[in-house]
Write an enzyme that holds these catalytic residues in place. Structure first.
Site, PDB file in Angstrom:
ATOM      1  N   ARG A  46       0.831  -1.229  -0.055  1.00 48.19           N
ATOM      2  CA  ARG A  46      -0.145   0.016   0.044  1.00 48.19           C
ATOM      3  C   ARG A  46       0.723   1.190  -0.127  1.00 48.19           C
ATOM      4  NH1 ARG A  46      -1.425   1.478   4.608  1.00 48.19           N
ATOM      5  NH2 ARG A  46      -2.233  -0.220   5.337  1.00 48.19           N
ATOM      6  N   ASP A 170      -7.669  20.234 -12.879  1.00 45.27           N
ATOM      7  CA  ASP A 170      -8.054  19.065 -13.364  1.00 45.27           C
ATOM      8  C   ASP A 170      -7.599  18.864 -14.690  1.00 45.27           C
ATOM      9  OD1 ASP A 170      -9.057  16.726 -14.533  1.00 45.27           O
ATOM     10  OD2 ASP A 170     -10.782  16.665 -13.277  1.00 45.27           O
TER      11      ASP A 170
END
Ligand SMILES: *Cc1c(COP(=O)(O)O)cnc(C)c1O
Length: 379
Positions: A46, A170
């Site tokens: 992770r 974005d």
């Protein structure tokens, strides 16, 4: 190094144990340690994975950033940026956003006490009226989805800097081939790598790229603590997709222009939204901050005829009726019922997103076949 070279070489080097030129898919959850704390820099997947690291370094390089962070989806990346905030903080966002971004802002983070102002930022100075001592983050998307409006990144960045606000852009629609927000003063770039970066409609993936070390540390802490990490196979697919981004984007831009001009000349077509037209309201800004105009186009039919639009949507063959964008194959979509259904109708109409609006993600097929397909469907 120029972008075309970075896309192929940044972040990757032959695998030290075999010489494999392609970064292997390290399909492992953990790494063996010699003695407690004595390891090769990898403890648990992770936190670190070599395939992911290669991709993250490549992402940082192609956006002219310093740190890249990969996530399980574009929205997982957005989620991580929003988790930099605390209850009571305020965000100024452009009012013409990807539907899922609007949804996570209003339906998830608003519940945690974060306040959002949705502002038309085609004029950067419009945001000034919404800045309060609680404002922490400005969030924009340009070109916007699906109206293809353009926001002046440098102008927004200037106002954000004056008030010490973080600016997140974005950059999914433009991709680093067309525009690099960090060079224009943004602090954070977010991508849905599901789209142009991956480019082959075979993976869902998200990315954040920043320059600032402290910001990168905070985001890496969130990435590891919240755990919205991608698997190594997905990282491999995005890494592979990146290698042809420049070649694909060049063709997306050429085909986009061809289709935009075809639609504009068609008797049954109403408005055509594409930032490459000279008379697009922010064409000058697009020309300044972008290196091309991309492959995304929206259009309406004459008299906003919804029935005629539905006919077009179900009668193309090369343009497949599907959500998403940015793949090699052309897609056609109906924002009002698909990608933007999560935005209330009145909100949509305010921004010109009418019920008959059709959105195209123009792929890299032969332009003659694409035009013939639309010609037949529009009739
Ligand atoms: C698709 C998209 C997202 C969300 O990305 P996912 O990978 O689907 O989570 C965010 N912003 C834009 C502009 C998008 O097109």
């Amino acid at each position: 190094m120029k972008l075309g070279t970075k896309l192929i070489h940044a972040g990757v080097s032959p695998d030290p144990s075999t010489g494999a030129i392609m970064t292997p898919i390290f399909q492992t959850s953990t790494y063996v340690q010699n003695a407690p704390g004595d390891h090769k820099g990898y403890e648990y997947a992770r936190t670190q994975n070599p395939t992911r690291n290669a991709l993250q370094d490549a992402l940082a390089a192609i956006e002219n950033g310093k740190h890249g962070l990969s996530f399980g989806s574009g929205l997982a990346a957005t989620d991580a940026v929003l988790k930099l905030l605390n209850p009571g903080d305020e965000v100024i966002a452009s009012n013409d956003l990807y539907g899922g971004t609007y949804r996570i802002f209003t339906k998830v983070f608003q519940r945690y006490g974060i306040k959002f102002h949705f502002v038309d930022m085609q004029e950067a100075k419009n945001m000034a009226a919404y800045i309060t001592p609680q404002t922490k983050l400005v969030w924009i998307e340009t070109p916007t989805n699906p109206m293809l409006n353009i926001i002046d990144i440098a102008a927004v960045a200037k106002i954000a800097k004056q008030h010490q606000l973080l600016l997140a852009v974005d950059n999914t629609f433009a991709s680093p081939y067309l525009q690099n927000p960090l060079d224009l003063g943004a602090d954070i770039v977010v991508h849905s790598a599901t789209k142009y970066l991956g480019g082959h409609s075979d993976v869902v993936h998200g990315a954040i790229i920043v320059k600032n070390d402290e910001l990168a540390q905070q985001l890496a802490f969130i990435q590891n603590s919240c755990g919205a990490v991608p698997g190594p196979q997905d990282c491999f697919l995005v890494l592979r997709g990146l290698k042809t981004l420049h070649v694909r984007m060049q063709r997306h831009c050429e085909n986009g222009e061809g289709i935009a001009r075809f639609l504009r000349g068609h008797a049954k077509v109403g408005k055509v939204y594409w930032c490459g037209f000279d008379d697009h309201p922010n064409h000058a800004v697009a020309r300044e901050q972008m290196r091309g105009f991309g492959g995304m186009i929206s259009f309406t039919l004459k008299n906003d005829d919804i029935e005629a639009a539905k006919k077009v949507l179900s009668n193309t063959h090369l343009f497949s009726l599907a959500e998403s964008l940015g793949g090699v194959e052309s897609l056609i979509g109906h924002p009002a019922s698909m990608t933007h259904a999560s935005i209330p109708r009145e909100e949509r109409l305010k921004n010109g997103l009418t019920d008959s609006l059709i959105r195209l993600s123009v792929g890299i097929e032969d332009i003659d076949d694409l035009i013939a397909d639309l010609e037949k469907a529009i009739g």
